[in-house]
Design an enzyme around this catalytic site. Structure first.
Site, mmCIF file in Angstrom:
data_model
loop_
_atom_site.group_PDB
_atom_site.id
_atom_site.type_symbol
_atom_site.label_atom_id
_atom_site.label_comp_id
_atom_site.label_asym_id
_atom_site.label_seq_id
_atom_site.Cartn_x
_atom_site.Cartn_y
_atom_site.Cartn_z
ATOM 1 N N SER A 107 44.513 60.425 44.354
ATOM 2 C CA SER A 107 45.152 59.103 44.343
ATOM 3 C C SER A 107 46.057 58.890 45.553
ATOM 4 O O SER A 107 46.590 57.805 45.738
ATOM 5 C CB SER A 107 45.969 58.923 43.056
ATOM 6 N N ASN A 164 53.146 63.850 34.742
ATOM 7 C CA ASN A 164 52.930 62.742 33.798
ATOM 8 C C ASN A 164 54.173 61.867 33.656
ATOM 9 O O ASN A 164 54.081 60.652 33.589
ATOM 10 C CB ASN A 164 52.521 63.285 32.426
ATOM 11 N N THR A 191 46.508 11.502 31.976
ATOM 12 C CA THR A 191 45.984 12.325 30.885
ATOM 13 C C THR A 191 44.473 12.144 30.977
ATOM 14 O O THR A 191 44.006 11.047 31.330
ATOM 15 C CB THR A 191 46.500 11.870 29.499
ATOM 16 N N HIS A 192 43.737 13.185 30.724
ATOM 17 C CA HIS A 192 42.267 13.155 30.904
ATOM 18 C C HIS A 192 41.896 12.817 32.350
ATOM 19 O O HIS A 192 40.815 12.288 32.600
ATOM 20 C CB HIS A 192 41.606 12.149 29.971
ATOM 21 N N SER A 245 37.833 22.070 60.543
ATOM 22 C CA SER A 245 36.464 22.508 60.287
ATOM 23 C C SER A 245 35.807 22.820 61.621
ATOM 24 O O SER A 245 36.021 22.099 62.598
ATOM 25 C CB SER A 245 35.701 21.403 59.566
ATOM 26 N N LYS A 265 37.999 16.798 60.162
ATOM 27 C CA LYS A 265 38.525 17.378 58.923
ATOM 28 C C LYS A 265 39.894 18.025 59.038
ATOM 29 O O LYS A 265 40.240 18.613 60.049
ATOM 30 C CB LYS A 265 37.547 18.452 58.413
ATOM 31 N N ASN A 284 41.637 20.501 56.236
ATOM 32 C CA ASN A 284 41.317 21.090 54.932
ATOM 33 C C ASN A 284 42.523 21.757 54.274
ATOM 34 O O ASN A 284 43.353 22.361 54.956
ATOM 35 C CB ASN A 284 40.198 22.117 55.083
ATOM 36 N N GLU A 309 43.870 25.896 48.314
ATOM 37 C CA GLU A 309 42.622 26.466 47.785
ATOM 38 C C GLU A 309 42.716 27.987 47.673
ATOM 39 O O GLU A 309 42.271 28.585 46.693
ATOM 40 C CB GLU A 309 41.451 26.093 48.691
ATOM 41 N N TYR A 343 49.167 61.187 28.039
ATOM 42 C CA TYR A 343 48.638 60.920 29.371
ATOM 43 C C TYR A 343 47.134 61.148 29.431
ATOM 44 O O TYR A 343 46.598 62.098 28.859
ATOM 45 C CB TYR A 343 49.323 61.828 30.421
HETATM 46 N N1 ARG Z 1 47.971 61.042 40.166
HETATM 47 C C1 ARG Z 1 48.223 61.086 38.754
HETATM 48 C C2 ARG Z 1 48.260 59.653 38.205
HETATM 49 O O1 ARG Z 1 48.406 58.757 38.965
HETATM 50 C C3 ARG Z 1 49.532 61.732 38.486
HETATM 51 C C4 ARG Z 1 49.636 62.336 37.138
HETATM 52 C C5 ARG Z 1 48.717 63.474 37.063
HETATM 53 N N2 ARG Z 1 48.829 64.197 35.853
HETATM 54 C C6 ARG Z 1 47.853 65.021 35.434
HETATM 55 N N3 ARG Z 1 48.037 65.643 34.344
HETATM 56 N N4 ARG Z 1 46.739 65.160 36.093
HETATM 57 O O2 ARG Z 1 48.104 59.427 37.037
#
Ligand code: ARG
Length: 498
Positions: free
Chosen positions: A23, A123, A168-169, A290, A296, A298, A303, A330
């Site tokens: 991660s 965790n 309305t509508h 455009s 144009k 826009n 949007e 977890y």
């Molecule tokens: N990178 C993990 C997460 O975002 C951190 C926690 C990891 N804990 C574990 N028991 N693998 O959730």
């Protein structure tokens, strides 16, 4: 020993799996939160006798050095999105932000760094980091919301007694003050503000001390980390604390609702700026041309905002779908819940960076709005109300004015262009004062109830809205100063979110 958990393993990880499950490429943005939470934990384990005072001082210095060290390695001047991705790219060995901080701290203070993980688990760390991140994101959103509320209130003030048709509508209904229409959005934003404030109050509890699931294996004084991070109290159940993402769900859902409001505003402006409505000229500095059609201009800003509101819905749904059905406590699925939170925070920050200035630059065509409000019998309800003041039951008054409208439609005239004799054919209650009761001003002012569009009511509403902006501004300032006071001076410059 470079991993945080390699002891019981005999086989190396499959390289494809290893890089896929990391991660760090996205949780690198939690670096300031991870450092702050680690410092808080260092204080707690020192108080529990795991670190001497000297070790604590070295540890805190080392943790303060983590961001500068990482920046130096990647050649970045300050921690921002670009340097954060450079840091992540430089460290494929780091599994996640927790691992990265431990590795870097080890480079700075040596093996002492390995004591930091005593009595804690990733965790609870990720739960803490995410709470800190969402808290900052809420504060930033609240500040942006206030700015937008202020911009809408300024426009409402500037609009004075200008009138427009309401719908309305999507059919013209009754005239309203332009200010009344703008204040409708201010009311929505006030609800968004309280939703986010409520979410902030509920999330402001400290998970540190919850351990992996069952609570820390050290008798920690949990109030130490709680205070150091500016939380109100420790969380009350370790299983809940390590698996709870309600705060993130609430945050993304509150943003999704805010997105609905922003999107409706964007849609109305998109519509009002068409030649068919002609209620406003799009500000050139917020519009695009455009490449094909030279004439144009826009409404790309409105949007794009409408589109981004869809993205905010998506984040809320993604997160809720990830959490739904997870057994306690977890589970690695939760890692997948980080990116929707980051994306929602970035999306709303981007929107609120342009929307207040865009709103301030709007110039309404009061003349076009006014003449649209004066055509098409928008005073018919006021006309019927006139008859009720003469004692006619509303049902009958409705019928009589309906007849008058029919005559007007057939002869191409508005109600005020019919003669008194013609009107009297529909009811003897019509008097010469009828025409005063159906002017644009009278039509507005007959809605003289709190929350109505009578001019005096809107003036009061505007005062109320401005007063609430001032109150909310003051409470936001006090939140910010509480937060600043909670963090130690050193390293505070890094406490802002990436
Ligand atoms: N990178 C993990 C997460 O975002 C951190 C926690 C990891 N804990 C574990 N028991 N693998 O959730």
């Amino acid at each position: 020993m470079s991993k945080m958990w390699s002891g019981r393993f005999r086989e190396p990880l499959d390289p494809g799996f290893e890089s896929w499950q990391r991660s760090f490429p996205f949780d690198v943005r939690l670096l300031p939160q991870e450092v702050a939470a680690s410092k808080a934990h260092a204080h707690a384990i020192a108080a529990a006798g795991i670190l001497t005072q000297a070790e604590l001082a070295t540890m805190l210095d080392g943790l303060d050095g983590v961001i500068p060290f990482a920046l130096e390695e990647c050649g970045g001047a300050k921690l921002d999105a670009a340097s954060a991705s450079a840091i992540a790219a430089l460290h494929p060995e780091a599994e996640d932000i927790h691992h990265f901080v431990e590795l870097t701290l080890t480079k700075i203070v040596g093996d002492l760094a390995l004591k930091l993980h005593t009595g804690r688990s990733r965790n609870e760390q990720i739960a803490t980091d995410m709470r800190l991140f969402v808290r900052d994101a809420i504060d930033a959103t609240l500040a942006g919301l206030l700015d937008w509320r202020e911009a809408l209130a300024e426009q409402a003030r500037g609009a004075g007694d200008a009138a427009m048709p309401s719908y309305t509508h999507l059919q013209r209904a009754e005239p309203v003050l332009v200010a009344h229409w703008l204040l409708a959005y201010v009311s929505m934003l006030e609800r968004d503000f309280t939703r986010l404030t409520d979410c902030r109050a509920r999330l402001n509890l400290c998970p540190l001390g919850s351990g992996a699931i069952a609570g820390a294996t050290l008798k920690l004084d949990r109030t130490i980390a709680t205070k150091a991070l500016g939380f109100d109290a420790p969380t009350s159940n370790s299983m809940d604390a390590t698996s709870d993402r309600d705060f993130a769900v609430e945050f993304t859902q509150a943003l999704a609702t805010l997105g609905l409001h922003i999107s409706r505003f964007a849609e109305e402006l998109t519509l009002h700026s068409t030649a068919e409505f002609g209620f406003l000229d799009l500000p050139e500095k917020f519009s695009t041309g455009s490449s094909a059609m030279p004439q144009k201009k826009n409404p790309d800003l409105t949007e794009l905002i409408r589109g981004k509101a869809g993205r905010l819905q998506g984040a809320a749904v993604t997160l809720a779908t990830i959490v739904k059905g997870l057994p306690l406590a977890y589970n690695k699925d939760l890692q997948e819940g980080q990116e929707p939170v980051f994306d929602a925070a970035d999306t709303i920050a981007g929107i609120l960076a342009v929307l207040p200035a865009f709103t301030r630059s709007l110039r309404f065509r009061a003349d076009v709005m006014k003449s649209a409000a004066e055509k098409g019998y928008l005073n018919a309800m006021a006309a019927a109300t006139y008859l009720t003041h003469k004692g006619v039951p509303f049902r009958k008054a409705h019928e009589k004015i309906g007849n008058a409208v029919r005559l007007g439609l057939e002869t191409g005239r508005e109600l005020n262009e019919l003669t008194l004799d013609e009107l009297r054919a529909f009811g003897e209650e019509f008097g010469a004062d009828f025409f005063d009761a159906i002017t644009l001003e009278a039509t507005l002012d007959c809605h003289d109830v709190a929350g109505g569009t009578a001019r005096a009511q809107v003036r009061d509403a505007l005062k109320g809205a401005s007063a609430r902006i001032a109150t909310d501004r003051a409470s936001l300032a006090s939140i910010e100063s509480l937060k600043a006071a909670a963090f130690e001076k050193r390293g505070a410059e890094h406490a802002a979110s990436v």
